[in-house]
Enzyme design. Structure first.
Site, PDB file in Angstrom:
ATOM      1  N   LYS A  86       0.840  -1.200   0.000  1.00 19.49           N
ATOM      2  CA  LYS A  86       0.000   0.000   0.000  1.00 19.49           C
ATOM      3  C   LYS A  86       0.875   1.249   0.000  1.00 19.49           C
ATOM      4  CE  LYS A  86      -1.808   2.667   3.121  1.00 19.49           C
ATOM      5  NZ  LYS A  86      -1.767   3.988   2.452  1.00 19.49           N
TER       6      LYS A  86
ATOM      7  N   GLY B 138       7.389   4.566   8.105  1.00 17.61           N
ATOM      8  CA  GLY B 138       6.519   5.715   8.360  1.00 17.61           C
ATOM      9  C   GLY B 138       6.759   6.268   9.744  1.00 17.61           C
ATOM     10  N   SER B 139       5.707   6.846  10.329  1.00 16.99           N
ATOM     11  CA  SER B 139       5.884   7.538  11.599  1.00 16.99           C
ATOM     12  C   SER B 139       6.007   6.552  12.762  1.00 16.99           C
ATOM     13  CB  SER B 139       4.698   8.473  11.844  1.00 16.99           C
ATOM     14  OG  SER B 139       3.517   7.718  11.907  1.00 16.99           O
TER      15      SER B 139
ATOM     16  N   GLU C  69      10.572   0.652  10.056  1.00 17.16           N
ATOM     17  CA  GLU C  69      11.564   1.707   9.838  1.00 17.16           C
ATOM     18  C   GLU C  69      10.856   3.017  10.108  1.00 17.16           C
ATOM     19  OE1 GLU C  69      13.161   4.632   8.578  1.00 17.16           O
ATOM     20  OE2 GLU C  69      13.195   3.883   6.501  1.00 17.16           O
TER      21      GLU C  69
ATOM     22  N   CYS D 232      13.688  10.456   6.660  1.00 13.47           N
ATOM     23  CA  CYS D 232      13.718   9.935   8.031  1.00 13.47           C
ATOM     24  C   CYS D 232      15.129  10.023   8.619  1.00 13.47           C
ATOM     25  CB  CYS D 232      13.204   8.510   8.073  1.00 13.47           C
ATOM     26  SG  CYS D 232      13.917   7.484   6.801  1.00 13.47           S
TER      27      CYS D 232
ATOM     28  N   GLU E 172      10.739  15.082  15.305  1.00 15.73           N
ATOM     29  CA  GLU E 172      10.987  15.028  13.867  1.00 15.73           C
ATOM     30  C   GLU E 172      10.085  16.071  13.190  1.00 15.73           C
ATOM     31  OE1 GLU E 172       9.680  11.438  11.725  1.00 15.73           O
ATOM     32  OE2 GLU E 172      11.676  11.363  10.859  1.00 15.73           O
TER      33      GLU E 172
HETATM   34  P1  NDP Z   1       2.236   7.644   8.569  1.00 12.24           P
HETATM   35  O1  NDP Z   1       3.126   6.836   9.423  1.00 12.24           O
HETATM   36  O2  NDP Z   1       0.856   7.900   9.012  1.00 12.24           O
HETATM   37  O3  NDP Z   1       2.137   7.002   7.099  1.00 12.24           O
HETATM   38  C1  NDP Z   1       2.952   5.972   6.591  1.00 12.24           C
HETATM   39  C2  NDP Z   1       2.101   4.949   5.864  1.00 12.24           C
HETATM   40  O4  NDP Z   1       1.289   4.219   6.776  1.00 12.24           O
HETATM   41  C3  NDP Z   1       1.125   5.549   4.862  1.00 12.24           C
HETATM   42  O5  NDP Z   1       0.982   4.664   3.775  1.00 12.24           O
HETATM   43  C4  NDP Z   1      -0.138   5.612   5.685  1.00 12.24           C
HETATM   44  O6  NDP Z   1      -1.287   5.723   4.903  1.00 12.24           O
HETATM   45  C5  NDP Z   1      -0.083   4.310   6.432  1.00 12.24           C
HETATM   46  N1  NDP Z   1      -0.863   4.246   7.656  1.00 12.24           N
HETATM   47  C6  NDP Z   1      -1.401   5.266   8.383  1.00 12.24           C
HETATM   48  N2  NDP Z   1      -2.024   4.781   9.483  1.00 12.24           N
HETATM   49  C7  NDP Z   1      -1.869   3.438   9.452  1.00 12.24           C
HETATM   50  C8  NDP Z   1      -2.276   2.373  10.324  1.00 12.24           C
HETATM   51  N3  NDP Z   1      -2.934   2.611  11.461  1.00 12.24           N
HETATM   52  N4  NDP Z   1      -1.944   1.106   9.997  1.00 12.24           N
HETATM   53  C9  NDP Z   1      -1.234   0.844   8.885  1.00 12.24           C
HETATM   54  N5  NDP Z   1      -0.838   1.807   8.025  1.00 12.24           N
HETATM   55  C10 NDP Z   1      -1.140   3.086   8.303  1.00 12.24           C
HETATM   56  O7  NDP Z   1       2.960   8.996   8.260  1.00 12.24           O
HETATM   57  P2  NDP Z   1       2.264  10.384   7.838  1.00 12.24           P
HETATM   58  O8  NDP Z   1       2.210  10.422   6.385  1.00 12.24           O
HETATM   59  O9  NDP Z   1       0.999  10.608   8.569  1.00 12.24           O
HETATM   60  O10 NDP Z   1       3.320  11.434   8.370  1.00 12.24           O
HETATM   61  C11 NDP Z   1       3.279  11.855   9.733  1.00 12.24           C
HETATM   62  C12 NDP Z   1       4.664  12.105  10.246  1.00 12.24           C
HETATM   63  O11 NDP Z   1       5.389  10.891  10.220  1.00 12.24           O
HETATM   64  C13 NDP Z   1       5.478  13.042   9.392  1.00 12.24           C
HETATM   65  O12 NDP Z   1       5.249  14.365   9.738  1.00 12.24           O
HETATM   66  C14 NDP Z   1       6.876  12.601   9.692  1.00 12.24           C
HETATM   67  O13 NDP Z   1       7.334  13.229  10.858  1.00 12.24           O
HETATM   68  C15 NDP Z   1       6.738  11.130   9.954  1.00 12.24           C
HETATM   69  N6  NDP Z   1       7.111  10.298   8.807  1.00 12.24           N
HETATM   70  C16 NDP Z   1       8.254   9.591   8.892  1.00 12.24           C
HETATM   71  C17 NDP Z   1       8.657   8.818   7.834  1.00 12.24           C
HETATM   72  C18 NDP Z   1       9.905   8.043   7.895  1.00 12.24           C
HETATM   73  O14 NDP Z   1      10.356   7.523   6.890  1.00 12.24           O
HETATM   74  N7  NDP Z   1      10.500   7.902   9.043  1.00 12.24           N
HETATM   75  C19 NDP Z   1       7.914   8.755   6.587  1.00 12.24           C
HETATM   76  C20 NDP Z   1       6.673   9.504   6.614  1.00 12.24           C
HETATM   77  C21 NDP Z   1       6.329  10.240   7.690  1.00 12.24           C
HETATM   78  P3  NDP Z   1      -1.776   7.212   4.499  1.00 12.24           P
HETATM   79  O15 NDP Z   1      -0.742   7.795   3.606  1.00 12.24           O
HETATM   80  O16 NDP Z   1      -3.026   6.997   3.781  1.00 12.24           O
HETATM   81  O17 NDP Z   1      -1.945   7.967   5.782  1.00 12.24           O
END
Ligand code: NDP
Length: 478
Positions: free
Chosen positions: A184, A236-237, A258, A292, A389
């Site tokens: 996804k 992700g976050s 990660e 990240c 972050e």
């Molecule tokens: P998220 O962690 O919410 O998004 C990462 C992925 O997970 C997206 O595909 C998201 O879908 C999906 N997702 C969201 N909620 C869930 C869940 N409960 N279960 C499974 N998958 C889920 O990051 P955000 O885009 O909301 O960004 C928020 C903050 O996170 C940023 O401001 C940044 O600080 C941090 N971040 C860090 C990253 C890294 O590589 N370390 C990368 C991205 C963000 P969808 O896009 O539809 O929300």
């Protein structure tokens, strides 16, 4: 903002063919969602709607996982490593053939400068597929026993900062090891993953080996929590990473996470300062700081702090912010309105906590999501801009006097993904690398990526490694 003007040099968007709407890539075909809805994806540099994309519902998730399971049982797990490798090489070559199209598409959907999507993201995507293609028939020599077995079906959820590159980090090792996947992409950046679905079709990949389902967080949650999943890979976050860790606890799902980072980029007084300035710029302004492992905390030795900051500010005055498709652009658009709000909010907090804010003179376009390169000085370790972050083009500067103080400050963070060291002394680099609690330590460089090199975090930056031989372990039953 620049020292002198360049004529505009925009890359033509004509090479990409964005459809008005997309379905889900399941079982080798684009299909309409059964119980899902639809959402729009926009160009963050213009706010123009690019396309309408399907949001997969629970029945669609079931269907994608069933297709992945059938492909695992029926074909992929039975193929020899040599044959899997052939498909991976084919994917790698197709990425190279379609490199320009993919780079333009990524810049349009994500907002990153074409210079980066063209020279960094897409070449690294091809490199990852080539690298793991090479492992597919050599798994018995990777140090995991003579005949390591795949896990089964992998659920992979990726963020918006490097959409196609994160896809490659997830899909290439999974397939090389004999797993099938349901991936996804992030809600704001689905288009390059959908283009990759077309590449899978072009490569004649057996149906169901790769499935791509678009959607928001709910789709991601339904996917990772589904009982038909053997492996969860998430980038992700930290907050969502925690939720996922809770949901997989007590199940047999193997998991790699990660997550975020707040890396220290440490500059000693014997460092080559002009090179360090380039490394600092690359560390925090590459990809608008949506990285990240960004070097978001500059730790500079007090005796050279003034000189380094003077040079850094002069250099920032030459960065060009604007149209991501212009080949001269250094800083593109912020990926979404929500992310821009977060960067603004944390920057305001930085000011209200007493840090001094500076940006070079910089005209921001009228439409789209933009934030100027920003430096905060006078930052103390307790400030939120030193701890959280920000995920934007914002640098927090702290100073230190002794190497021991540099280590203490660098490690004073809940994260531990990456760090940088700038010094003339090799022995100091090795000493620092041993003491820094970070998965990656760059010496006299920053933000360098190579498919052969493992990447991952300590503490709240997650667990497991992606890339290199280590990256195989996450997709094998070892
Ligand atoms: P998220 O962690 O919410 O998004 C990462 C992925 O997970 C997206 O595909 C998201 O879908 C999906 N997702 C969201 N909620 C869930 C869940 N409960 N279960 C499974 N998958 C889920 O990051 P955000 O885009 O909301 O960004 C928020 C903050 O996170 C940023 O401001 C940044 O600080 C941090 N971040 C860090 C990253 C890294 O590589 N370390 C990368 C991205 C963000 P969808 O896009 O539809 O929300």
């Amino acid at each position: 903002m620049a020292t002198f003007d360049y004529a505009p040099a925009p890359e033509s968007p004509a090479i990409v063919d964005i459809q008005p709407s997309y379905g889900l890539y399941i079982g080798g075909e684009m299909v309409d969602p059964i119980d899902g809805s639809r959402f729009k994806t926009v160009n963050p540099a213009t706010e123009e709607v690019l396309s309408e994309v399907a949001a997969a519902g629970p029945t669609d998730v079931d269907r994608a996982l069933a297709a992945a399971r059938a492909a695992y049982d029926g074909t992929w797990s039975r193929l020899s490593g040599r044959d899997r490798g052939k498909y991976l090489y084919r994917l790698a070559r197709l990425v190279q053939e379609r490199a320009r199209e993919l780079a333009v598409l990524e810049s349009i959907d994500n907002g990153k400068p074409i210079r980066e999507s063209r020279d960094v993201d897409v070449p690294l995507v091809a490199a990852h597929f080539f690298y793991y293609a090479g492992w597919a028939d050599k798994l018995g020599y990777a140090g995991f026993g003579p005949d390591p077995r795949p896990l089964g079906v992998a659920a992979q959820v990726i963020p918006w900062n490097f959409p196609l590159l994160m896809l490659a980090w997830k899909i290439a090792p999974a397939l090389a090891c004999g797993n099938t996947v349901v991936l996804k992409p992030a809600e704001t950046t689905p288009l390059s993953a959908l283009a990759f679905a077309d590449i899978c079709r072009q490569a004649d990949l057996p149906p169901g080996v790769v499935n791509i389902i678009t959607g928001a967080g709910d789709t991601g949650r339904a996917l990772v929590e589904h009982p038909g999943v053997d492996k969860v890979a998430f980038t992700g976050s930290t907050e969502v990473g925690r939720q996922i860790a809770r949901s997989v606890a007590g199940t047999r799902k193997k998991t790699t996470l990660e997550l975020g980072g707040k890396a220290a980029n440490v500059v000693f007084d014997d460092a080559p300062l002009d090179q360090a300035v380039e490394g600092i710029v690359n560390g925090i302004f590459f990809n608008q700081g949506h990285v990240c492992c960004a070097g978001s905390r500059l730790l500079v030795q007090e005796s050279v702090a003034d000189e380094l900051l003077d040079r850094l500010k002069r250099r920032l005055g030459t960065l060009r912010l604007g149209d991501p498709l212009d080949k001269n652009t250094d800083i593109g658009a912020i990926n979404s309105a929500e992310q821009l709000d977060k960067i603004r909010m944390l920057s305001e907090v930085g000011e209200s906590e007493g840090a001094e804010r500076w940006s070079p003179p910089c005209d921001l376009p009228d439409r789209g999501f933009w934030f100027p390169p920003t430096v905060f000085t006078g930052v103390s370790q307790s400030h939120r801009i030193a701890r959280e972050e920000i995920f934007g083009p914002v640098l927090s500067v702290l100073t230190f006097r002794t190497p021991a103080e540099a280590i203490d400050k660098a490690n004073n963070t809940p994260y531990g993904l990456s760090a940088g060291v700038w010094t003339d002394k090799g022995s100091r680099i090795l000493w620092m690398a041993q003491k820094l609690r970070a998965g990656v330590v760059w010496a006299n460089t920053f933000n360098r990526f190579d498919p052969a090199s493992p990447f991952g975090g300590y503490k709240e930056s997650g667990f497991g490694r992606e890339g290199g031989r280590h990256g195989l372990a996450g997709y094998l039953d070892v």
